[in-house]
Design a protein around this motif. Sequence first.
Motif, PDB file in Angstrom:
ATOM      1  N   GLN A 375       0.825  -1.208   0.000  1.00 33.28           N
ATOM      2  CA  GLN A 375       0.000   0.000   0.000  1.00 33.28           C
ATOM      3  C   GLN A 375       0.861   1.262   0.000  1.00 33.28           C
ATOM      4  O   GLN A 375       0.613   2.215  -0.745  1.00 33.28           O
ATOM      5  N   ALA A 376       1.911   1.239   0.837  1.00 33.47           N
ATOM      6  CA  ALA A 376       2.743   2.430   1.005  1.00 33.47           C
ATOM      7  C   ALA A 376       3.549   2.756  -0.245  1.00 33.47           C
ATOM      8  O   ALA A 376       3.838   3.932  -0.537  1.00 33.47           O
ATOM      9  N   GLN A 394      -0.751  11.852  -1.885  1.00 34.43           N
ATOM     10  CA  GLN A 394      -0.837  10.409  -1.648  1.00 34.43           C
ATOM     11  C   GLN A 394       0.287   9.911  -0.735  1.00 34.43           C
ATOM     12  O   GLN A 394       0.076   9.011   0.082  1.00 34.43           O
ATOM     13  N   THR A 395       1.458  10.515  -0.886  1.00 36.12           N
ATOM     14  CA  THR A 395       2.570  10.139  -0.006  1.00 36.12           C
ATOM     15  C   THR A 395       2.238  10.491   1.442  1.00 36.12           C
ATOM     16  O   THR A 395       2.502   9.710   2.373  1.00 36.12           O
ATOM     17  N   ASN A 397      -0.881  10.980   2.725  1.00 38.92           N
ATOM     18  CA  ASN A 397      -2.114  10.380   3.235  1.00 38.92           C
ATOM     19  C   ASN A 397      -2.195   8.854   3.081  1.00 38.92           C
ATOM     20  O   ASN A 397      -3.056   8.223   3.703  1.00 38.92           O
ATOM     21  N   ILE A 398      -1.306   8.293   2.233  1.00 32.39           N
ATOM     22  CA  ILE A 398      -1.318   6.841   2.032  1.00 32.39           C
ATOM     23  C   ILE A 398      -0.016   6.201   2.532  1.00 32.39           C
ATOM     24  O   ILE A 398      -0.031   5.294   3.372  1.00 32.39           O
ATOM     25  N   SER A 399       1.121   6.696   2.002  1.00 36.82           N
ATOM     26  CA  SER A 399       2.407   6.077   2.336  1.00 36.82           C
ATOM     27  C   SER A 399       2.761   6.228   3.814  1.00 36.82           C
ATOM     28  O   SER A 399       3.038   5.232   4.514  1.00 36.82           O
ATOM     29  N   ALA A 402       0.638   4.189   6.237  1.00 37.88           N
ATOM     30  CA  ALA A 402       0.908   2.750   6.092  1.00 37.88           C
ATOM     31  C   ALA A 402       2.218   2.367   6.779  1.00 37.88           C
ATOM     32  O   ALA A 402       2.298   1.344   7.481  1.00 37.88           O
TER      33      ALA A 402
END
Length: 475
Positions: A375-376, A394-395, A397-399, A402
């Motif tokens: 995911q990250a 995205q980095t 809020n996602i990476s 994660a």
Amino acid sequence: MAKQYQTSTKTELTPEQFLMLTSLSMDDLKWQHTFTDNNSIVAEKWLGNNTQKITVSVNGDEVIVDSRYDSWVLTDMGRNRKAAEELLTTIQYKQPGYTPADLDDKFEQLKKESEAALKDLEARLEAGELTPSEKMAMAVGGHKVTYTLMGMNILFFAIMIINGVGIFQPEVQHLVEWGANVRLLTEGGEWWRLGSAMFMHIGIIHLLLNMYALFSIGVHLEPAMGRWKFLAAYLATGILASVTSIWWHENTASAGASGAIFGMYGVFLALLTTKFFDKNAQKALLSSIGIFVAYNLLYGMKAGIDNAAHIGGLISGLGLGYLYFFLQKTSYAKHYVVICLVLASAIAFAYLNGKQNADTAFYKVWDKVSVLEEQALAPLKNREQLSSADFMNQTRNISLPAWQKAKEEISSVNTLELTPKTLQLRNLLAEYVDLRIQFSAAVIEAERSQDWTVANELSAKIQQVLDELVAAQKL
């Protein structure tokens, strides 16, 4: 050859009269003694792991006093001479208190008592009802297990030497190849090293010292306990000593029979502090065995000696010794062999299985981290399809979330006692995730400032840790 001292003197008494006077003198000295025939008497004194025998023989008017150890010693430190002189002095002191007629009467009475005692001893021997002290003194059942264990150790060492292992100072690699006890390997599934290490030695001096100690304890304890119970206690304490060794030492190749030998000294100490042995044998043996154990534990504090195995063997031996004593008058006494081996195996299994369970928990975390990693890394894999703003978003809020979650998962196994290999993997994985967190933050900053220096440095470190992880997995 046994150390010996011999002296002679003259007497006006008959052989029977003088031997009776000698018996009375030995009673005063508190020496256990027996008449071997009409012309001689033998006393035995416990001196540590050896027995000192003082024999008085009368031939006509000549008296010969012979004092010697019944096994090999380097020096008797003048004890044989001292014992002979002490006896003759006591005889000289007591003689005026008895007439020849008194001595004749006492001799006849003692002769009848001795004959009755001998018949009783023979009957109890046939019925298997001898006391442990009598079994030890008479070597009932022999020392077959002791000699077999010594032979197995010597044979193992000979095979190692024939196959190129150093006779005085073997290389660690060779010891490991032949079955030394090493935490990384034993906890990693090679459980048989708990036993194989008991029969291999680190050089011929190590072997000889251990075989002498095994012989010294075996000749006393095997007849007293019985061969199979002696063997069961030896193997059980040896296994538990090996478990203690890998629990204590992180990176040591341990080998030798000393853990099991200390175990048997522990059994002996336990029995000597109970009513298992007669008081006459108990006092001298207890002090000498205690001194031996204390000295060797202190000596074991030197570098290169596995004192953890010594202590583990000693403590387990004390426990099994007391267990043996308390089971004697119960219906479970005949099951001592099974109890010993099952108990030692259960403890070893519980320890090793606990390590394996901890490893299993870690690998479940590993799987979770792998999912979080996928995911990250998605924003990085899709970088070319994303705008700078979307990539940073995205980095962030996602990476980062994660990787933070992955760090929490790894932290959940920080308190587990992992095997060395798994511990190494956990540490590398934790380092990898920490670097990924730093890298994600650095990428966001680099997109904003267009300065990729820090991000590139972190990327190089990440690759290095990944290489180490791959290598560690192959071990």
